[in-house]
Design a protein around this motif. Structure first.
Motif, PDB file in Angstrom:
ATOM      1  N   LYS A 147       0.813  -1.222   0.000  1.00  0.00           N
ATOM      2  CA  LYS A 147       0.000   0.000   0.000  1.00  0.00           C
ATOM      3  C   LYS A 147       0.849   1.276   0.000  1.00  0.00           C
ATOM      4  CE  LYS A 147      -3.597  -0.429  -0.297  1.00  0.00           C
ATOM      5  NZ  LYS A 147      -4.333  -0.708  -1.561  1.00  0.00           N
ATOM      6  N   ALA A 148       2.016   1.188  -0.637  1.00  0.00           N
ATOM      7  CA  ALA A 148       2.863   2.376  -0.733  1.00  0.00           C
ATOM      8  C   ALA A 148       3.063   2.821  -2.173  1.00  0.00           C
ATOM      9  CB  ALA A 148       4.224   2.114  -0.078  1.00  0.00           C
ATOM     10  N   GLY A 149       2.631   2.000  -3.143  1.00  0.00           N
ATOM     11  CA  GLY A 149       2.775   2.373  -4.544  1.00  0.00           C
ATOM     12  C   GLY A 149       3.600   1.397  -5.355  1.00  0.00           C
ATOM     13  N   THR A 150       3.774   0.170  -4.852  1.00  0.00           N
ATOM     14  CA  THR A 150       4.603  -0.803  -5.569  1.00  0.00           C
ATOM     15  C   THR A 150       3.980  -1.215  -6.899  1.00  0.00           C
ATOM     16  OG1 THR A 150       3.581  -2.627  -4.330  1.00  0.00           O
ATOM     17  CG2 THR A 150       5.619  -1.694  -3.447  1.00  0.00           C
ATOM     18  N   ARG A 151       2.660  -1.348  -6.926  1.00  0.00           N
ATOM     19  CA  ARG A 151       1.996  -1.736  -8.177  1.00  0.00           C
ATOM     20  C   ARG A 151       2.167  -0.646  -9.230  1.00  0.00           C
ATOM     21  NH1 ARG A 151      -2.877  -3.809 -10.229  1.00  0.00           N
ATOM     22  NH2 ARG A 151      -2.702  -3.595 -12.495  1.00  0.00           N
ATOM     23  N   ALA A 152       1.973   0.593  -8.839  1.00  0.00           N
ATOM     24  CA  ALA A 152       2.149   1.697  -9.786  1.00  0.00           C
ATOM     25  C   ALA A 152       3.578   1.741 -10.302  1.00  0.00           C
ATOM     26  CB  ALA A 152       1.782   3.018  -9.114  1.00  0.00           C
ATOM     27  N   LEU A 153       4.541   1.560  -9.405  1.00  0.00           N
ATOM     28  CA  LEU A 153       5.943   1.606  -9.799  1.00  0.00           C
ATOM     29  C   LEU A 153       6.252   0.533 -10.842  1.00  0.00           C
ATOM     30  CD1 LEU A 153       8.846   2.558  -9.589  1.00  0.00           C
ATOM     31  CD2 LEU A 153       9.128   1.084  -7.591  1.00  0.00           C
ATOM     32  N   LEU A 154       5.768  -0.687 -10.620  1.00  0.00           N
ATOM     33  CA  LEU A 154       6.035  -1.759 -11.575  1.00  0.00           C
ATOM     34  C   LEU A 154       5.399  -1.453 -12.928  1.00  0.00           C
ATOM     35  CD1 LEU A 154       7.364  -4.510 -11.976  1.00  0.00           C
ATOM     36  CD2 LEU A 154       5.186  -5.575 -11.364  1.00  0.00           C
ATOM     37  N   GLU A 155       4.186  -0.925 -12.916  1.00  0.00           N
ATOM     38  CA  GLU A 155       3.531  -0.584 -14.183  1.00  0.00           C
ATOM     39  C   GLU A 155       4.298   0.506 -14.915  1.00  0.00           C
ATOM     40  OE1 GLU A 155       1.030  -2.234 -15.595  1.00  0.00           O
ATOM     41  OE2 GLU A 155       1.227  -3.584 -13.880  1.00  0.00           O
ATOM     42  N   TYR A 156       4.827   1.468 -14.192  1.00  0.00           N
ATOM     43  CA  TYR A 156       5.630   2.518 -14.826  1.00  0.00           C
ATOM     44  C   TYR A 156       6.918   1.937 -15.424  1.00  0.00           C
ATOM     45  CZ  TYR A 156       2.576   5.607 -12.072  1.00  0.00           C
ATOM     46  OH  TYR A 156       1.476   6.236 -11.516  1.00  0.00           O
ATOM     47  N   LEU A 157       7.543   0.999 -14.700  1.00  0.00           N
ATOM     48  CA  LEU A 157       8.766   0.378 -15.210  1.00  0.00           C
ATOM     49  C   LEU A 157       8.505  -0.421 -16.482  1.00  0.00           C
ATOM     50  CD1 LEU A 157      10.642  -0.857 -12.005  1.00  0.00           C
ATOM     51  CD2 LEU A 157      11.511   0.740 -13.726  1.00  0.00           C
ATOM     52  N   ARG A 158       7.307  -0.986 -16.587  1.00  0.00           N
ATOM     53  CA  ARG A 158       6.962  -1.765 -17.779  1.00  0.00           C
ATOM     54  C   ARG A 158       6.931  -0.894 -19.038  1.00  0.00           C
ATOM     55  NH1 ARG A 158       4.479  -6.878 -16.641  1.00  0.00           N
ATOM     56  NH2 ARG A 158       3.765  -7.082 -14.476  1.00  0.00           N
ATOM     57  N   LEU A 159       6.854   0.418 -18.868  1.00  0.00           N
ATOM     58  CA  LEU A 159       6.862   1.311 -20.022  1.00  0.00           C
ATOM     59  C   LEU A 159       8.199   1.257 -20.751  1.00  0.00           C
ATOM     60  CD1 LEU A 159       5.144   4.473 -18.460  1.00  0.00           C
ATOM     61  CD2 LEU A 159       4.067   2.655 -19.801  1.00  0.00           C
ATOM     62  N   HIS A 160       9.234   0.858 -20.045  1.00  0.00           N
ATOM     63  CA  HIS A 160      10.576   0.823 -20.633  1.00  0.00           C
ATOM     64  C   HIS A 160      10.743  -0.465 -21.443  1.00  0.00           C
ATOM     65  CE1 HIS A 160      14.856   1.309 -21.150  1.00  0.00           C
ATOM     66  NE2 HIS A 160      14.835   2.444 -20.470  1.00  0.00           N
ATOM     67  N   PRO A 161      11.175  -0.376 -22.696  1.00  0.00           N
ATOM     68  CA  PRO A 161      11.310  -1.581 -23.537  1.00  0.00           C
ATOM     69  C   PRO A 161      12.388  -2.546 -23.068  1.00  0.00           C
ATOM     70  CG  PRO A 161      12.227   0.335 -24.651  1.00  0.00           C
ATOM     71  CD  PRO A 161      11.518   0.856 -23.436  1.00  0.00           C
ATOM     72  N   ASP A 162      13.284  -2.105 -22.205  1.00  0.00           N
ATOM     73  CA  ASP A 162      14.341  -2.984 -21.716  1.00  0.00           C
ATOM     74  C   ASP A 162      14.011  -3.601 -20.364  1.00  0.00           C
ATOM     75  OD1 ASP A 162      15.862  -2.665 -23.936  1.00  0.00           O
ATOM     76  OD2 ASP A 162      17.252  -1.207 -23.081  1.00  0.00           O
ATOM     77  N   VAL A 163      12.764  -3.442 -19.911  1.00  0.00           N
ATOM     78  CA  VAL A 163      12.347  -4.016 -18.623  1.00  0.00           C
ATOM     79  C   VAL A 163      11.222  -5.018 -18.849  1.00  0.00           C
ATOM     80  CG1 VAL A 163      11.321  -3.529 -16.366  1.00  0.00           C
ATOM     81  CG2 VAL A 163      13.007  -1.949 -17.333  1.00  0.00           C
ATOM     82  N   LYS A 164      11.374  -6.207 -18.281  1.00  0.00           N
ATOM     83  CA  LYS A 164      10.339  -7.227 -18.323  1.00  0.00           C
ATOM     84  C   LYS A 164      10.029  -7.667 -16.897  1.00  0.00           C
ATOM     85  CE  LYS A 164      10.018  -7.360 -22.788  1.00  0.00           C
ATOM     86  NZ  LYS A 164       8.802  -6.907 -23.480  1.00  0.00           N
ATOM     87  N   ALA A 165       8.770  -8.025 -16.660  1.00  0.00           N
ATOM     88  CA  ALA A 165       8.352  -8.428 -15.315  1.00  0.00           C
ATOM     89  C   ALA A 165       7.274  -9.504 -15.422  1.00  0.00           C
ATOM     90  CB  ALA A 165       7.827  -7.224 -14.533  1.00  0.00           C
ATOM     91  N   PRO A 166       7.226 -10.422 -14.450  1.00  0.00           N
ATOM     92  CA  PRO A 166       6.159 -11.429 -14.446  1.00  0.00           C
ATOM     93  C   PRO A 166       4.821 -10.782 -14.116  1.00  0.00           C
ATOM     94  CG  PRO A 166       7.449 -11.584 -12.440  1.00  0.00           C
ATOM     95  CD  PRO A 166       8.143 -10.576 -13.309  1.00  0.00           C
ATOM     96  N   GLY A 167       3.736 -11.495 -14.391  1.00  0.00           N
ATOM     97  CA  GLY A 167       2.403 -10.955 -14.151  1.00  0.00           C
ATOM     98  C   GLY A 167       2.073 -10.829 -12.675  1.00  0.00           C
ATOM     99  N   PRO A 168       1.568 -11.883 -12.030  1.00  0.00           N
ATOM    100  CA  PRO A 168       1.234 -11.792 -10.603  1.00  0.00           C
ATOM    101  C   PRO A 168       2.488 -11.801  -9.734  1.00  0.00           C
ATOM    102  CG  PRO A 168       0.876 -14.013 -11.406  1.00  0.00           C
ATOM    103  CD  PRO A 168       1.230 -13.195 -12.605  1.00  0.00           C
ATOM    104  N   GLU A 169       2.321 -11.425  -8.471  1.00  0.00           N
ATOM    105  CA  GLU A 169       3.451 -11.459  -7.533  1.00  0.00           C
ATOM    106  C   GLU A 169       3.887 -12.899  -7.318  1.00  0.00           C
ATOM    107  OE1 GLU A 169       2.035  -9.512  -4.062  1.00  0.00           O
ATOM    108  OE2 GLU A 169       1.810  -7.555  -5.024  1.00  0.00           O
TER     109      GLU A 169
END
Length: 390
Positions: A147-169
């Motif tokens: 509840k500090a903004g981790t979900r938003a941060l990950l979504e913002y990082l996904r905007l970068h073409p050199d960053v990949k992340a799994p779906g669920p935690e």
């Protein structure tokens, strides 16, 4: 007489020839025997070395057990933090053993992952090679906080073409650790050379035993923590709890052991999460401060571009995410974002984000602010960053 001298001369010559042949054969035989002895010694040494390496590489990745919940002692209400010296010594002793194993060749990341993490370039160039894609272990983990903004941060990082992340935690280090490293790797997306993998599980930050396990996987892991005013964070966490269970007790009834004495109930998980300094202290037993990046949850809402600039620098990424990727949604009170600044439309987080908080009496908030204040000051000192909370 002359004939006898010639015979004697021929005899002496032949004898010298035989002596020379004998010496030559003896020297060759000696060299041959020495060569055999040397080759035998080298072969034996290689066999022993291979045996030792095999034994070392067979070290079990799953031999760490225990994921106890965070235990905050009752004296937190007085603003005092304690830690068991015996536990600390045991952790340091175990850590030294792991360092020794690493020097002997025990690697928890494969050679491809290690070479990928040792890349020195701070600019990845956005050159994505679609060939030879493979699943790699994370280069960075967003470890907290809830509840500090981790979900938003990950979504913002996904905007970068050199960053990949799994779906669920993944919840690998706290709930699925017994499934092994291959299971964890298989959850990760495929990446090309030059791309990085980032995963997010906020419960890692507050769960005991997680720093040890992450350290065993990679001593050079980059760790990202999003902090938010602990009082606001606690109320937001409670609002989510109420949305799932409307019959839950009021915030005032749950936050205090006794409403009359106003002693904060430190056994309540929602309260414990906000004691950031104590949780960070456990992580600093294994990782140096330079491997952490601390994000202001408040600034991630007010000025996401500036926070993303710092994060991209920390991860060694080209500055691809800029202010053009964001706009502020006045209705939700959160930023919306888009990947392609010229072609794509705006995307906002789902309805759960920006949920209205329940009304909490100001005296309750002030009591919580007093409780958290010494821990906040300690956190500012540990991180070298003033987050500006009351």
């Amino acid at each position: 007489m002359l004939k006898e001298c010639n015979i004697l001369r021929r005899f002496t010559c032949r004898r010298n020839i035989f002596i020379m042949y004998g010496v030559t054969i003896s020297v060759c035989f000696f060299i041959y025997m020495v060569s055999i002895l040397v080759l035998s010694s080298v072969t034996s040494g290689d066999a022993i070395l291979r045996t030792n390496n095999v034994r070392t590489l067979q070290t079990s990745y799953d031999d760490v057990t225990g994921t106890d919940n965070t235990d905050i002692s009752s004296n937190l209400n007085s603003g005092i933090m304690t830690s068991g010296s015996s536990d600390l010594n045991q952790r340091k002793e175990q850590k030294n053993k792991w360092n020794y194993n690493d020097k002997q060749g025990s690697l928890f990341l494969d050679d491809e992952d290690i070479a990928h993490q040792k890349k020195k370039s701070r600019t990845r160039g956005l050159h994505i090679d679609n060939k030879n894609k493979t699943k790699r272990l994370p280069n960075a983990i967003i470890i907290g906080v809830k509840k500090a903004g981790t979900r938003a941060l990950l979504e913002y990082l996904r905007l970068h073409p050199d960053v990949k992340a799994p779906g669920p935690e993944p919840h690998f280090f706290d709930k699925n650790y017994n499934k092994g490293l291959n299971w964890y790797r298989n959850l990760m997306p495929e990446t090309s050379k030059g791309q990085i993998t980032v995963e997010k599980t906020p419960s890692y930050f507050v769960t005991k035993g997680i720093p040890e396990r992450v350290y065993r996987m990679s001593k050079k892991m980059k760790l990202i923590v999003v902090f938010r005013d602990p009082v606001t964070r606690a109320i937001s966490d409670y609002a989510q709890l109420v949305s799932r269970n409307p019959n839950v007790k009021s915030f005032e009834e749950m936050v205090f052991v006794n409403n009359r004495t106003r002693i904060v109930d430190t056994s309540w998980t929602i309260v414990k999460i906000g004691v950031y300094a104590q949780h960070l202290a456990r992580w600093l037993e294994y990782f140096p401060i330079r491997q952490f990046h601390f994000v202001s949850g408040e600034n991630l809402i007010k000025n996401p571009a500036s926070e993303m600039q710092r994060i991209q620098e920390f991860l060694g990424l080209e500055q691809y995410i800029t202010a053009e990727n964001f706009t502020f949604n006045q209705t939700k009170g959160f930023p919306c974002y888009k990947k392609e600044t010229k072609t794509s439309g705006w995307h906002c987080l789902n309805e759960e984000k920006g949920r209205r908080h329940p009304g909490i009496d100001h005296s309750v908030k002030r009591r919580l602010e007093d409780f958290y204040r010494p821990f906040n000051i300690k956190l500012y000192s540990m991180t070298g960053q003033d987050f500006g909370w009351s």
